[in-house]
Design a protein around this motif. Structure first.
Motif, PDB file in Angstrom:
ATOM      1  N   ALA A   1       0.840  -1.325  -0.028  1.00 38.28           N
ATOM      2  CA  ALA A   1      -0.049   0.011   0.141  1.00 38.28           C
ATOM      3  C   ALA A   1       0.808   1.307   0.170  1.00 38.28           C
ATOM      4  CB  ALA A   1      -1.061  -0.181   1.242  1.00 38.28           C
ATOM      5  N   ALA A   2       1.902   1.254   0.536  1.00 39.43           N
ATOM      6  CA  ALA A   2       2.758   2.615   0.860  1.00 39.43           C
ATOM      7  C   ALA A   2       3.493   2.696  -0.356  1.00 39.43           C
ATOM      8  CB  ALA A   2       3.797   2.333   1.869  1.00 39.43           C
ATOM      9  N   TYR A   3       3.814   1.578  -1.340  1.00 38.59           N
ATOM     10  CA  TYR A   3       4.496   1.827  -2.513  1.00 38.59           C
ATOM     11  C   TYR A   3       3.199   2.478  -3.586  1.00 38.59           C
ATOM     12  CZ  TYR A   3       8.178  -1.055  -0.407  1.00 38.59           C
ATOM     13  OH  TYR A   3       9.157  -1.391   0.336  1.00 38.59           O
ATOM     14  N   LEU A   4       2.201   1.611  -3.546  1.00 38.08           N
ATOM     15  CA  LEU A   4       1.197   2.110  -4.423  1.00 38.08           C
ATOM     16  C   LEU A   4       0.800   3.812  -4.005  1.00 38.08           C
ATOM     17  CD1 LEU A   4      -1.094  -0.852  -4.247  1.00 38.08           C
ATOM     18  CD2 LEU A   4      -0.143  -0.025  -6.228  1.00 38.08           C
ATOM     19  N   ASP A   5       1.008   4.095  -2.659  1.00 40.46           N
ATOM     20  CA  ASP A   5       0.566   5.599  -2.579  1.00 40.46           C
ATOM     21  C   ASP A   5       1.611   6.375  -3.147  1.00 40.46           C
ATOM     22  OD1 ASP A   5      -0.277   7.854  -0.907  1.00 40.46           O
ATOM     23  OD2 ASP A   5       1.692   7.504   0.206  1.00 40.46           O
ATOM     24  N   THR A   6       2.841   6.085  -3.073  1.00 46.54           N
ATOM     25  CA  THR A   6       4.220   6.715  -3.707  1.00 46.54           C
ATOM     26  C   THR A   6       3.810   6.869  -5.033  1.00 46.54           C
ATOM     27  OG1 THR A   6       5.326   6.106  -1.982  1.00 46.54           O
ATOM     28  CG2 THR A   6       6.593   6.844  -4.101  1.00 46.54           C
ATOM     29  N   LEU A   7       3.524   5.781  -5.960  1.00 48.66           N
ATOM     30  CA  LEU A   7       3.249   5.882  -7.302  1.00 48.66           C
ATOM     31  C   LEU A   7       2.133   6.831  -7.671  1.00 48.66           C
ATOM     32  CD1 LEU A   7       3.711   4.546 -10.163  1.00 48.66           C
ATOM     33  CD2 LEU A   7       1.818   2.673  -9.585  1.00 48.66           C
ATOM     34  N   GLY A   8       1.072   6.738  -6.967  1.00 46.04           N
ATOM     35  CA  GLY A   8      -0.265   7.761  -7.231  1.00 46.04           C
ATOM     36  C   GLY A   8       0.377   8.907  -6.917  1.00 46.04           C
ATOM     37  N   TRP A   9       1.041   9.329  -5.873  1.00 51.80           N
ATOM     38  CA  TRP A   9       1.761  10.572  -5.884  1.00 51.80           C
ATOM     39  C   TRP A   9       2.675  11.180  -6.698  1.00 51.80           C
ATOM     40  CZ3 TRP A   9      -0.700  14.276  -3.811  1.00 51.80           C
ATOM     41  CH2 TRP A   9      -0.192  15.463  -2.985  1.00 51.80           C
ATOM     42  N   VAL A  10       3.362  10.328  -7.447  1.00 50.79           N
ATOM     43  CA  VAL A  10       4.242  10.585  -8.460  1.00 50.79           C
ATOM     44  C   VAL A  10       3.400  11.039  -9.495  1.00 50.79           C
ATOM     45  CG1 VAL A  10       5.971   9.799 -10.142  1.00 50.79           C
ATOM     46  CG2 VAL A  10       6.273   9.205  -7.577  1.00 50.79           C
ATOM     47  N   TYR A  11       2.502  10.284  -9.982  1.00 51.38           N
ATOM     48  CA  TYR A  11       1.448  10.244 -10.858  1.00 51.38           C
ATOM     49  C   TYR A  11       0.788  11.699 -10.856  1.00 51.38           C
ATOM     50  CZ  TYR A  11       1.802   5.771 -13.121  1.00 51.38           C
ATOM     51  OH  TYR A  11       2.211   4.676 -13.945  1.00 51.38           O
ATOM     52  N   TYR A  12       0.287  12.028  -9.714  1.00 52.56           N
ATOM     53  CA  TYR A  12      -0.321  13.313  -9.315  1.00 52.56           C
ATOM     54  C   TYR A  12       0.664  14.496  -9.632  1.00 52.56           C
ATOM     55  CZ  TYR A  12      -2.498  17.125  -6.590  1.00 52.56           C
ATOM     56  OH  TYR A  12      -3.125  18.074  -6.142  1.00 52.56           O
ATOM     57  N   LYS A  13       1.943  14.431  -9.214  1.00 49.71           N
ATOM     58  CA  LYS A  13       2.729  15.685  -9.538  1.00 49.71           C
ATOM     59  C   LYS A  13       3.157  15.775 -10.970  1.00 49.71           C
ATOM     60  CE  LYS A  13       3.303  17.194  -5.435  1.00 49.71           C
ATOM     61  NZ  LYS A  13       4.281  17.303  -4.728  1.00 49.71           N
ATOM     62  N   ARG A  14       3.040  14.520 -11.672  1.00 45.24           N
ATOM     63  CA  ARG A  14       3.010  14.498 -13.127  1.00 45.24           C
ATOM     64  C   ARG A  14       1.954  15.030 -13.833  1.00 45.24           C
ATOM     65  NH1 ARG A  14       7.266  11.032 -15.305  1.00 45.24           N
ATOM     66  NH2 ARG A  14       5.902  10.466 -16.787  1.00 45.24           N
ATOM     67  N   GLY A  15       1.119  15.173 -13.075  1.00 47.38           N
ATOM     68  CA  GLY A  15      -0.332  15.507 -13.905  1.00 47.38           C
ATOM     69  C   GLY A  15      -1.083  14.489 -14.459  1.00 47.38           C
ATOM     70  N   GLU A  16      -0.899  13.268 -14.106  1.00 49.44           N
ATOM     71  CA  GLU A  16      -1.484  12.188 -14.803  1.00 49.44           C
ATOM     72  C   GLU A  16      -2.532  11.710 -13.668  1.00 49.44           C
ATOM     73  OE1 GLU A  16       1.196   9.116 -16.905  1.00 49.44           O
ATOM     74  OE2 GLU A  16       2.828  10.400 -15.862  1.00 49.44           O
ATOM     75  N   THR A  17      -3.635  12.566 -13.668  1.00 47.38           N
ATOM     76  CA  THR A  17      -4.688  12.579 -12.531  1.00 47.38           C
ATOM     77  C   THR A  17      -5.362  11.223 -12.507  1.00 47.38           C
ATOM     78  OG1 THR A  17      -4.750  14.847 -12.811  1.00 47.38           O
ATOM     79  CG2 THR A  17      -6.547  13.850 -11.481  1.00 47.38           C
ATOM     80  N   ASP A  18      -5.741  10.739 -13.848  1.00 43.69           N
ATOM     81  CA  ASP A  18      -6.437   9.463 -13.660  1.00 43.69           C
ATOM     82  C   ASP A  18      -5.606   8.181 -13.026  1.00 43.69           C
ATOM     83  OD1 ASP A  18      -8.573  10.741 -14.670  1.00 43.69           O
ATOM     84  OD2 ASP A  18      -8.513  10.046 -16.694  1.00 43.69           O
ATOM     85  N   LYS A  19      -4.490   8.163 -13.680  1.00 44.17           N
ATOM     86  CA  LYS A  19      -3.600   7.014 -12.883  1.00 44.17           C
ATOM     87  C   LYS A  19      -3.312   7.403 -11.597  1.00 44.17           C
ATOM     88  CE  LYS A  19      -1.113   6.190 -17.182  1.00 44.17           C
ATOM     89  NZ  LYS A  19       0.495   6.187 -17.915  1.00 44.17           N
ATOM     90  N   ALA A  20      -3.306   8.502 -11.162  1.00 48.39           N
ATOM     91  CA  ALA A  20      -3.031   8.940  -9.677  1.00 48.39           C
ATOM     92  C   ALA A  20      -4.236   8.400  -8.950  1.00 48.39           C
ATOM     93  CB  ALA A  20      -2.757  10.422  -9.494  1.00 48.39           C
ATOM     94  N   VAL A  21      -5.279   8.896  -9.287  1.00 48.33           N
ATOM     95  CA  VAL A  21      -6.619   8.236  -8.674  1.00 48.33           C
ATOM     96  C   VAL A  21      -6.688   6.853  -8.339  1.00 48.33           C
ATOM     97  CG1 VAL A  21      -9.230   8.222  -8.673  1.00 48.33           C
ATOM     98  CG2 VAL A  21      -8.055  10.516  -9.083  1.00 48.33           C
ATOM     99  N   GLU A  22      -6.425   5.991  -9.542  1.00 48.23           N
ATOM    100  CA  GLU A  22      -6.488   4.523  -9.672  1.00 48.23           C
ATOM    101  C   GLU A  22      -5.404   3.998  -8.641  1.00 48.23           C
ATOM    102  OE1 GLU A  22      -5.486   0.614 -10.406  1.00 48.23           O
ATOM    103  OE2 GLU A  22      -4.216   2.162 -11.027  1.00 48.23           O
ATOM    104  N   SER A  23      -4.237   4.472  -8.656  1.00 51.97           N
ATOM    105  CA  SER A  23      -3.256   4.078  -7.593  1.00 51.97           C
ATOM    106  C   SER A  23      -3.549   4.238  -6.156  1.00 51.97           C
ATOM    107  CB  SER A  23      -1.554   4.628  -7.857  1.00 51.97           C
ATOM    108  OG  SER A  23      -1.448   4.026  -9.121  1.00 51.97           O
ATOM    109  N   LEU A  24      -3.952   5.461  -6.200  1.00 48.45           N
ATOM    110  CA  LEU A  24      -4.219   6.022  -4.672  1.00 48.45           C
ATOM    111  C   LEU A  24      -5.524   5.280  -4.124  1.00 48.45           C
ATOM    112  CD1 LEU A  24      -3.431   9.718  -4.892  1.00 48.45           C
ATOM    113  CD2 LEU A  24      -2.243   7.942  -3.632  1.00 48.45           C
ATOM    114  N   THR A  25      -6.459   4.960  -4.927  1.00 46.33           N
ATOM    115  CA  THR A  25      -7.651   4.052  -4.480  1.00 46.33           C
ATOM    116  C   THR A  25      -7.388   2.840  -4.094  1.00 46.33           C
ATOM    117  OG1 THR A  25      -9.193   5.613  -6.096  1.00 46.33           O
ATOM    118  CG2 THR A  25      -9.999   3.292  -5.312  1.00 46.33           C
ATOM    119  N   ARG A  26      -6.305   2.292  -4.858  1.00 47.53           N
ATOM    120  CA  ARG A  26      -5.836   0.867  -4.405  1.00 47.53           C
ATOM    121  C   ARG A  26      -5.166   0.851  -3.093  1.00 47.53           C
ATOM    122  NH1 ARG A  26      -2.445  -1.402  -8.942  1.00 47.53           N
ATOM    123  NH2 ARG A  26      -2.008  -3.260  -7.333  1.00 47.53           N
TER     124      ARG A  26
END
Length: 742
Positions: free
Chosen positions: A643-668
């Motif tokens: 879960a911690a790694y998925l959170d980081t992945l989502g946060w990286v996507y968020y900062k890159r502006g890839e919002t849909d991918k961020a929501v998907e990873s952070l929801t998981r």
């Protein structure tokens, strides 16, 4: 103190830092003498590491100080010194030490009252000429043959009944070129002690070396006529015939037993004769007879198959096993022996296939089930591995299943599914029920299905002698279900009952800290450190309490102490540097934090936690986002559901502006671990995607999951404003940094 220096030295020895350990030992010894046991034990450990000079130094310091060793133990220490000097090639010093040991006289009973004295002196009491015989060997190596003979004669006077003393005298004569005298000594001893096996074997050996095969065989036969069957002497006679190329006589001798059937040792010797003589058909026929005539004897099968493998070929040995197994379907010994031989030759896959086949047929050999389980779990079939292993336990073939049960849990690739399949068969087991519950509970725990894990841990604890690991597993499953007080109470009760092993106490410290009971957690951790000051894990668990309580300066001090202890221990050093990076990051010391994580990745490029930490740091700062993506993907490659790694992945996507991918990873991530930081991130991503209601719900969940004080204000502001603060404001919590398990 000297005691602590020696303890620290022991830790360094375990870390393979023998130089530093020895320096500490010498420093401690210079200030305060240890108990006698320490000198013998430490010298023994150094010997095992090949540090003979250091072992000699330790023992010599004890021998040279009359206050350390009583007379009896001093004699034993001198004997050990003699052996060490011999191994070092320092023969004159070896001779001097052994002569000094002989001069110590009879071991006084008073000095042997301790368990140490009895254990160390036992061999001297049981072997009164042992020191002198060792001296004889040293003198022979130095070419002092007359002195060797003189000492050996003294040994024979001290123990005229001991064949080892007579053998030493024979060896001394032979080394000096007096072979006739050597043989005469052995003959005289055998004449006086005709039923002494060692004496007869020594005489046979001396005669054989001189080419007197017939006389050597005659000595062996004469002994066997009076003594009856004797495996060692029979084997020696057969070896003499074999070495002389006299195959027919060897065969006749082996078959001279009752009704022409060779005894078991004679049959093995004859098998060697047939193999060496190239008589393949005879060898294979005899191999079959040996197995038939020794039913249920697995050692016989191992002896036969190993001989065929070495003497004929691996293919012919395998064909023999195949033919035998087809002919005697109920006798699985040959197949078992072949699997053992294959395993010994590192042909693991072939051995594993046979083990699986034997386990399916319920072979009565414990290591069959372990081998089968290892083979199946290695190929990805953890379910079938567990079934066969549990069958072995249930049928009483496996006595100590603990280690293999843990390995099955750890290596299962899809633990949740394996647990679900196994659960359906709970009624199939009786004798293996407790282990079954342990395995299923462990699998559910790994799959983070903690309610199910709790259910099976409780069932495992119904056993009359419940294992401590099941209590620990139950506590962890309760804790992860937010039954915190119950989990802490369970562990505290175990500790109160005297079952508080250090890993369990560290588990309690972590639980208390996560529950915000920092002072209590610190107090317990500090007691652990006082009891075990060189234990790295104790330092780390206390540092984590200070991290949780946001006292980063004290956490840093604890981790720096742990780093000193971990020097040379790669795995521990990586853990300490990772946490130091977290502390430096929280202190705003970015360069120091990055240096810790990069040092880890230089030593271990796939270290998941350090890859995750670097990626998160870059995401927080909004820099190096391409590199951040590389690092977090590396972390997830080894643990894709973390879960911690998925959170980081989502946060990286968020900062890159890839919002849909961020929501998907952070929801998981949020579904796997309810954590304030993860919900906070999810709220930001949902807000950016236009889902205002979803964002507000996520932030409210963040508030309900104990955010840090500095983060709570920012989350409340987001809820009030209905939108996130500027990207990057929220600093990372240490969620996912460690497990609360023991």
């Amino acid at each position: 103190t000297a005691v602590n220096m020696r303890r620290r030295g022991d830790v360094l020895m375990e870390l393979a830092k023998a130089d530093e350990a020895v320096n500490l030992y010498r420093e401690a010894d210079a200030s305060t003498a240890a108990r006698p046991r320490w000198y013998f034990q430490t010298a023994g450990r150094l010997e095992l590491l090949g540090r003979l000079d250091d072992a000699e130094d330790i023992l010599r310091s004890a021998v040279d100080d009359p206050s350390i060793l009583p007379v009896g133990l001093r004699k034993v220490a001198l004997l050990e010194l003699g052996r060490i000097y011999d191994a070092l090639g320092r023969l004159e010093e070896a001779e001097a030490a052994l002569r000094e040991a002989l001069g110590q006289g009879v071991l006084p009973t008073a000095s042997m009252r301790t368990s140490l004295g009895m254990a160390l002196a036992g061999k001297v009491e049981r072997d009164p000429t042992g020191i002198r015989r060792l001296l004889v060997g040293i003198l022979i190596k130095q070419g002092k043959f007359e002195e060797a003979v003189a000492e050996a004669r003294l040994a024979t006077k001290e123990a005229p009944w001991d064949p080892r003393a007579a053998g030493a005298l024979a060896d001394a004569y032979k080394a000096g070129g007096k072979t006739a005298e050597a043989i005469s000594v052995a003959e005289s001893f055998v004449k006086a002690h005709p039923s002494n096996q060692m004496g007869v074997l020594k005489l046979m050996q001396l005669l054989a070396v001189e080419g007197q095969t017939d006389k050597a065989v005659e000595a062996g036969r004469k002994y066997l006529e009076s003594k009856g069957d004797d495996a060692a002497v029979q084997a020696q006679v057969l070896r003499l015939y074999k070495d002389a190329g006299r195959t027919e006589e060897a065969e006749k001798f082996a078959l001279s037993g009752q009704e022409g059937e060779p005894s078991y040792p004679a049959a093995l010797g004859l098998l060697d004769v047939y193999i060496q003589g190239g008589r393949e058909e005879k060898a294979l026929s005899l191999a079959e007879d040996i197995l038939k005539n020794n039913p249920l004897d697995t050692k016989a099968a191992l002896q036969v198959v190993a001989r065929l493998w070495k003497g004929l070929s691996s293919e012919k040995a395998a064909q023999f096993v195949k033919d035998y197994s087809h002919k005697y379907a109920d006798d699985m010994r040959a197949s078992y022996a072949l699997a053992r031989v294959l395993a010994g030759k590192a042909r693991v896959q072939e051995a594993g296939e046979i083990f699986v086949s034997l386990a399916q047929r319920r072979a009565p050999y414990a290591d069959v089930y372990e081998g089968a389980a290892l083979s199946l779990v290695g190929s990805g079939d953890a379910y079938q591995a567990a079934v066969l292993f549990l069958n072995g336990i249930d049928n009483g073939f496996v006595a100590r299943p603990e280690n293999m049960a843990g390995l099955l849990v750890d290596r299962a690739k899809d633990p949740g599914k394996v647990a679900e399949r196994l659960e359906k068969h709970i009624t199939d087991y009786n004798g293996a029920l407790t282990v079954f519950c342990e395995i299923v509970a462990g699998l559910y725990s790994r799959a983070e299905k903690d309610a199910k894990a709790e259910q099976f841990y409780r069932k495992a604890l119904e056993d009359p002698s419940p294992g401590l690991r099941n209590y620990a597993g139950l506590a962890l499953s309760l804790y992860r279900q937010e039954k915190v007080s119950e989990a802490i109470g369970l562990v505290e009760d175990l500790i109160h009952k005297g079952q508080g092993a250090p890993p369990l106490v560290r588990m309690l410290v972590t639980m208390l800290s996560e529950d915000g009971r920092y002072d209590q957690a610190k107090s317990i951790a500090e007691r652990l450190i006082a009891e075990q000051p060189t234990d790295i894990d104790n330092r780390i668990v206390l540092a984590n309490v200070y991290i949780d309580s946001e006292d980063y300066e004290t956490a840093e001090k604890q981790l720096l102490s742990a780093r000193d202890l971990a020097e040379g221990d790669k795995e521990s050093l990586i853990r300490v540097r990772y946490l130091l990076g977290i502390v430096y990051d929280e202190q705003g010391k970015d360069a120091s934090a990055l240096s810790m994580w990069r040092a880890n990745l230089q030593a271990a490029p796939d270290d998941a936690d350090s890859n995750n930490a670097l990626a998160y740091h870059f995401a927080e700062s909004g820099t190096n986002l391409d590199e951040a993506l590389v690092h977090i993907r590396k972390a997830l490659a080894g643990d894709p559901e973390n879960a911690a790694y998925l959170d980081t992945l989502g946060w990286v996507y968020y900062k890159r502006g890839e919002t849909d991918k961020a929501v998907e990873s952070l929801t998981r991530a949020a579904a796997k671990m309810p954590d304030a930081v993860i919900f906070d991130h999810l709220g930001d991503a949902l807000s950016k995607s236009g889902d205002r209601e979803g964002a507000l719900a996520a932030w409210r969940k963040a508030l309900g999951n104990k955010p840090k004080s500095k983060d709570r204000v920012k989350i409340e502001e987001k809820i009030k404003a209905g939108s996130p603060t500027p990207a990057g404001d929220v600093k990372r919590d240490t969620q996912g940094d460690r497990d609360v398990g023991p």
